[in-house]
Design an enzyme around this catalytic site. Structure first.
Site, short mmCIF file in Angstrom:
data_model
loop_
_atom_site.label_atom_id
_atom_site.label_comp_id
_atom_site.label_asym_id
_atom_site.label_seq_id
_atom_site.Cartn_x
_atom_site.Cartn_y
_atom_site.Cartn_z
N ARG A 155 63.44 20.27 17.16
CA ARG A 155 63.47 20.88 15.82
C ARG A 155 63.39 19.81 14.74
O ARG A 155 62.52 19.85 13.86
CB ARG A 155 64.77 21.68 15.65
CG ARG A 155 64.79 22.99 16.38
CD ARG A 155 66.15 23.66 16.24
NE ARG A 155 67.15 22.92 16.96
CZ ARG A 155 67.58 23.23 18.18
NH1 ARG A 155 67.11 24.30 18.77
NH2 ARG A 155 68.48 22.51 18.80
N ASP A 175 58.54 12.47 24.21
CA ASP A 175 59.45 13.56 24.57
C ASP A 175 58.92 14.17 25.86
O ASP A 175 57.93 14.90 25.85
CB ASP A 175 59.48 14.63 23.44
CG ASP A 175 60.55 15.68 23.69
OD1 ASP A 175 60.81 16.00 24.86
OD2 ASP A 175 61.10 16.21 22.70
N ALA A 236 70.51 10.88 14.78
CA ALA A 236 70.74 11.86 15.85
C ALA A 236 72.16 11.78 16.38
O ALA A 236 73.03 12.56 15.98
CB ALA A 236 69.73 11.65 16.97
N ARG A 237 72.43 10.81 17.23
CA ARG A 237 73.75 10.68 17.82
C ARG A 237 74.08 9.22 18.08
O ARG A 237 73.21 8.43 18.49
CB ARG A 237 73.82 11.42 19.16
CG ARG A 237 74.17 12.89 19.01
CD ARG A 237 75.63 13.05 18.52
NE ARG A 237 76.00 14.43 18.25
CZ ARG A 237 75.86 15.05 17.06
NH1 ARG A 237 75.33 14.44 16.04
NH2 ARG A 237 76.27 16.29 16.91
N ASP A 261 73.14 6.79 10.73
CA ASP A 261 74.06 7.81 10.22
C ASP A 261 75.16 8.14 11.24
O ASP A 261 76.15 8.76 10.89
CB ASP A 261 73.25 9.08 9.91
CG ASP A 261 74.10 10.22 9.33
OD1 ASP A 261 74.88 9.95 8.38
OD2 ASP A 261 73.99 11.36 9.82
N GLU A 266 83.33 7.45 15.98
CA GLU A 266 83.48 7.89 14.59
C GLU A 266 84.91 8.36 14.36
O GLU A 266 85.49 8.94 15.29
CB GLU A 266 82.48 9.01 14.30
CG GLU A 266 81.03 8.54 14.42
CD GLU A 266 79.99 9.64 14.18
OE1 GLU A 266 80.37 10.76 13.79
OE2 GLU A 266 78.81 9.36 14.39
N HIS A 284 77.86 9.84 8.93
CA HIS A 284 77.47 11.11 9.59
C HIS A 284 77.26 12.23 8.55
O HIS A 284 77.94 13.25 8.56
CB HIS A 284 78.53 11.52 10.63
CG HIS A 284 77.98 12.45 11.67
ND1 HIS A 284 78.38 12.41 12.98
CD2 HIS A 284 77.04 13.43 11.62
CE1 HIS A 284 77.75 13.34 13.68
NE2 HIS A 284 76.92 13.98 12.85
N ALA A 287 74.07 16.51 8.18
CA ALA A 287 74.11 17.96 7.95
C ALA A 287 74.75 18.33 6.63
O ALA A 287 74.92 19.51 6.31
CB ALA A 287 74.89 18.61 9.09
N1 LIG Z 1 73.29 13.38 11.79
C1 LIG Z 1 73.58 14.64 11.76
O1 LIG Z 1 74.41 15.07 10.99
C2 LIG Z 1 72.83 15.59 12.64
C3 LIG Z 1 72.56 16.87 12.18
C4 LIG Z 1 71.88 17.75 13.02
C5 LIG Z 1 71.52 17.35 14.29
N2 LIG Z 1 71.82 16.10 14.71
C6 LIG Z 1 71.43 15.63 16.03
O2 LIG Z 1 70.01 15.47 16.06
C7 LIG Z 1 69.54 15.56 17.39
C8 LIG Z 1 68.31 16.44 17.45
O3 LIG Z 1 68.64 17.75 17.08
P1 LIG Z 1 67.56 18.92 17.22
O4 LIG Z 1 68.14 20.11 16.57
O5 LIG Z 1 66.23 18.45 16.80
O6 LIG Z 1 67.57 19.09 18.80
P2 LIG Z 1 66.43 19.73 19.72
O7 LIG Z 1 67.11 20.16 20.95
O8 LIG Z 1 65.62 20.71 18.95
O9 LIG Z 1 65.48 18.48 20.04
C9 LIG Z 1 65.83 17.46 20.90
C10 LIG Z 1 64.57 16.99 21.58
O10 LIG Z 1 64.90 15.83 22.36
C11 LIG Z 1 64.09 15.88 23.52
N3 LIG Z 1 64.64 15.01 24.55
C12 LIG Z 1 65.67 15.27 25.42
N4 LIG Z 1 65.83 14.22 26.24
C13 LIG Z 1 64.91 13.30 25.88
C14 LIG Z 1 64.60 12.01 26.36
N5 LIG Z 1 65.26 11.45 27.37
N6 LIG Z 1 63.59 11.33 25.77
C15 LIG Z 1 62.90 11.87 24.74
N7 LIG Z 1 63.14 13.10 24.26
C16 LIG Z 1 64.15 13.81 24.82
C17 LIG Z 1 64.12 17.34 23.91
O11 LIG Z 1 63.04 17.65 24.77
C18 LIG Z 1 63.98 18.01 22.55
O12 LIG Z 1 62.62 18.29 22.24
C19 LIG Z 1 70.73 16.04 18.20
O13 LIG Z 1 71.34 14.93 18.81
C20 LIG Z 1 71.67 16.59 17.15
O14 LIG Z 1 73.00 16.58 17.58
C21 LIG Z 1 72.46 15.21 13.90
O1 LIG Z 2 75.51 18.12 15.31
C1 LIG Z 2 75.46 18.43 14.14
O2 LIG Z 2 75.28 19.59 13.75
C2 LIG Z 2 75.57 17.35 13.14
O3 LIG Z 2 75.77 16.13 13.74
C3 LIG Z 2 76.58 17.63 12.09
O4 LIG Z 2 77.88 17.46 12.54
P1 LIG Z 2 79.07 17.86 11.57
O5 LIG Z 2 79.14 19.33 11.55
O6 LIG Z 2 80.30 17.26 12.12
O7 LIG Z 2 78.70 17.32 10.23
#
Ligand SMILES: NC(=O)c1ccc[n+]([C@@H]2O[C@H](COP(=O)([O-])OP(=O)(O)OC[C@H]3O[C@@H](n4cnc5c(N)ncnc54)[C@H](O)[C@@H]3O)[C@@H](O)[C@H]2O)c1
Ligand SMILES: O=C(O)[C@H](O)COP(=O)(O)O
Length: 544
Positions: A155, A175, A236-237, A261, A266, A284, A287
């Site tokens: 996404r 991916d 991401a993480r 981020d 954390e 972080h 979101a």
């Molecule tokens: N910083 C924040 O506050 C924040 C906010 C929202 C999401 N996130 C993080 O962002 C990340 C992505 O979220 P998303 O909603 O796009 O998830 P998603 O599930 O839509 O996308 C993740 C993608 O990673 C791919 N993937 C899995 N293993 C893999 C690998 N070994 N190599 C390459 N690609 C691989 C999957 O096929 C998938 O297409 C998650 O870790 C989520 O927790 C962070």
């Molecule tokens: O996984 C998530 O949705 C983001 O990392 C956001 O995390 P938070 O809700 O703790 O801000």
């Protein structure tokens, strides 16, 4: 009186989500954030629902304090690394998240971090507010025609790719789980390995979940594959990039800059990266936009209400979401598989060693929904239903769609699924075969065009019955008068037979009787039935 449910909100979520919960009749909400673990352990047994973000760790220890009451954990956001989904599943707890609610917030934060790193905006800002007009030290990095490598084209990765295309960057992705067509539709070139991507691009941005496979996926070796002066972005993480290796690569000048981020640990107030000049950090915040916080809070509140009120719901990362997403024809098979499982489970009196589920017909080649959820053990949903059905007669309340596969695994049962595209006699069918030390039992069911579900084979007998419990099933020597005696005993017990079918063995010496009894045959009546001369065995299939 309407049933009352208690919901605990243990992390800060938008008021809009709390209002939604409060306005729902029968729901009582407590907002208690920043509880210590001990405080949480002391109260969690009072709640049917728990709403969290990433600050509450929902692990085995917390779940052990729930005393079986908790039914749903709702994560207002995406990441579930703070929730032990398997442990929750074993307890039959629905775990759900709101994966689409903050996609754009995280995407925009990624772009903000990337641009800030390219132009060193925080440092330039600090220099000016510190009273220095320094235009020389901040020579920027232009994105136009540069190569961006997106790791994880889900996404957020996809949305980042689209925006990067807007900057006229050449976008590449790695991916292994997405199709080339999806990447092409986004104008992204999908590469076959992470190494190839790292050797190709100038900037990488990570967008995978944290899994055993992605943990530490970028370390010293991978950073060295990047060209000198590359930029790394991680929204991401924490844990995806080895922080020490990232630190060293930034310090040595191998990397021009990094924007981070998310961190291994954390809050990250003493993180090794914080002392560096060429790193940009945020606590972080991916979101953290008004819109996304309202989105995730409202979404999670609605879904938690739906679970508690037994309505259809979305976003569960364990099995029930599958059921509500299934097309009608699959749903009939799901229900049939569970009923068939129950028939077999009621007929088996010893430990199960193996359980195979065989799917015949092209119907089962069709996709039944995106696999973004965690079906326990990654089984077909029908298999999960079958396993629940098999276990239920012996476990009653203790088994759910979520826990059944785990219970089987813990008992050492080998579970096998097989798909056979051709089906000889019916368009499609499901067979369940259960092996114990001393016997093998099997049942085959199909769904006819009018959505009529039938069992068409039970062990070696061709049959035709609706596996609607309560039922009596018996095997008998084929002798005159036996059926009359069975019917008399049932009649004397006040049982009104709604359907009866006798099915002869192909060799004609034995037969299988299936009776839909309307009410469950009592244990005492079962004993009397088992004593009828010629009855080899009789079983009761209960509805509960
Ligand atoms: N910083 C924040 O506050 C924040 C906010 C929202 C999401 N996130 C993080 O962002 C990340 C992505 O979220 P998303 O909603 O796009 O998830 P998603 O599930 O839509 O996308 C993740 C993608 O990673 C791919 N993937 C899995 N293993 C893999 C690998 N070994 N190599 C390459 N690609 C691989 C999957 O096929 C998938 O297409 C998650 O870790 C989520 O927790 C962070
Ligand atoms: O996984 C998530 O949705 C983001 O990392 C956001 O995390 P938070 O809700 O703790 O801000």
């Amino acid at each position: 009186m309407e049933q009352q449910f208690n919901v605990l909100v243990s992390d800060d979520i938008s008021e809009k989500g709390i209002e939604l919960l409060e306005q729902e009749p029968g729901i009582h909400v407590d907002v208690k954030t920043k509880l210590t673990r001990e405080e949480l352990y002391a109260i969690i047994a009072n709640y049917d629902g728990l709403v969290t973000r990433s600050m509450t760790t929902v692990d085995q220890e917390l779940l052990d304090h729930t005393s079986g009451r908790l039914r749903v954990v709702g994560r207002a956001g995406v990441g579930l690394d703070n929730v032990d989904v398997e442990a929750a599943s074993k307890k039959g707890i629905v775990v759900l998240n709101t994966p689409t609610g903050n996609t754009l917030a995280a995407t925009e934060h990624t772009m903000a971090m990337l641009l800030a790193a390219c132009r060193m905006i925080p440092k330039a800002h600090n220099t000016l507010v510190g009273g220095k007009w320094d235009r020389k030290s901040f020579m920027g990095f232009e994105l136009y025609k540069r190569k961006l490598g997106v790791i994880g084209l889900g996404r957020i990765g996809s949305q980042v790719a689209r925006r990067a295309r807007g900057f006229e960057m050449d976008v590449y992705a790695y991916d292994p789980y997405i199709l080339k067509d999806k990447a092409e539709a986004l104008g992204v070139k999908l590469l076959g390995s992470l190494d190839e991507l790292l050797r190709t691009v100038d900037v990488i941005t990570l967008h995978t979940p944290r899994t055993p496979e992605t943990l530490g996926m970028i370390g010293k070796r991978e950073l060295e594959l990047l060209p000198d002066g590359a930029i790394v972005v991680n929204v991401a993480r924490g844990g995806l990039i080895n922080e020490k290796d990232l630190h060293d690569a930034l310090k040595s000048g191998k990397l021009r800059a990094a924007a981070v981020d998310v961190f291994d640990k954390e809050p990250a107030t003493d993180n090794i990266l914080l002392g560096l000049d060429n790193v940009i950090v945020t606590p972080h915040l991916g979101a953290n936009t008004d819109a996304s916080q309202i989105n995730v809070a409202v979404m999670v509140a609605q879904q938690v209400i739906n679970v508690l009120k037994d309505r259809d719901y979305e976003g569960a990362v364990n099995i029930p979401s599958v059921l509500t997403k299934l097309a009608d024809d699959f749903r009939v098979y799901f229900e049939l598989a569970e009923k068939m499982g129950k028939v077999l489970g009621s007929m088996i009196g010893e430990a199960i060693e193996e359980c195979s589920i065989v799917y015949r017909g092209s119907l089962f080649d069709r996709e039944f929904g995106p696999r973004s959820f965690d079906v326990p053990l990654n089984l077909m949903p029908f298999s999960v239903a079958a396993l629940k059905g098999i276990l239920e007669p012996k476990m009653q309340e203790g088994v759910s769609y979520i826990s059944a596969p785990y219970i089987m695994r813990e008992r050492g049962v080998a579970i096998e699924e097989k798909k056979i595209s051709q089906s000889r006699d019916y368009l499609s069918s499901v067979e369940i075969i259960v092996k114990t030390e001393n016997s093998t039992r099997s049942i085959v069911g199909t769904v006819f065009e009018n959505a009529m579900a039938r069992v068409i084979r039970l062990d070696e007998y061709d049959v035709d019955f609706n596996p609607e419990a309560p039922m009596l099933i018996f095997k008998n020597q084929d002798r005159n008068g036996l059926i009359g005696e069975v019917a008399t005993l049932l009649g004397e017990a006040g049982i009104n037979i709604s359907h009866f079918a006798l099915n002869r063995h192909p060799r004609g010496e034995t037969a299988l009787g299936v009776v839909n009894t309307g009410v469950a045959v009592s244990a005492e009546l079962l004993t009397r039935l088992n004593r009828v001369p010629g009855i080899m065995n009789a079983w009761v299939i209960r509805s509960r």
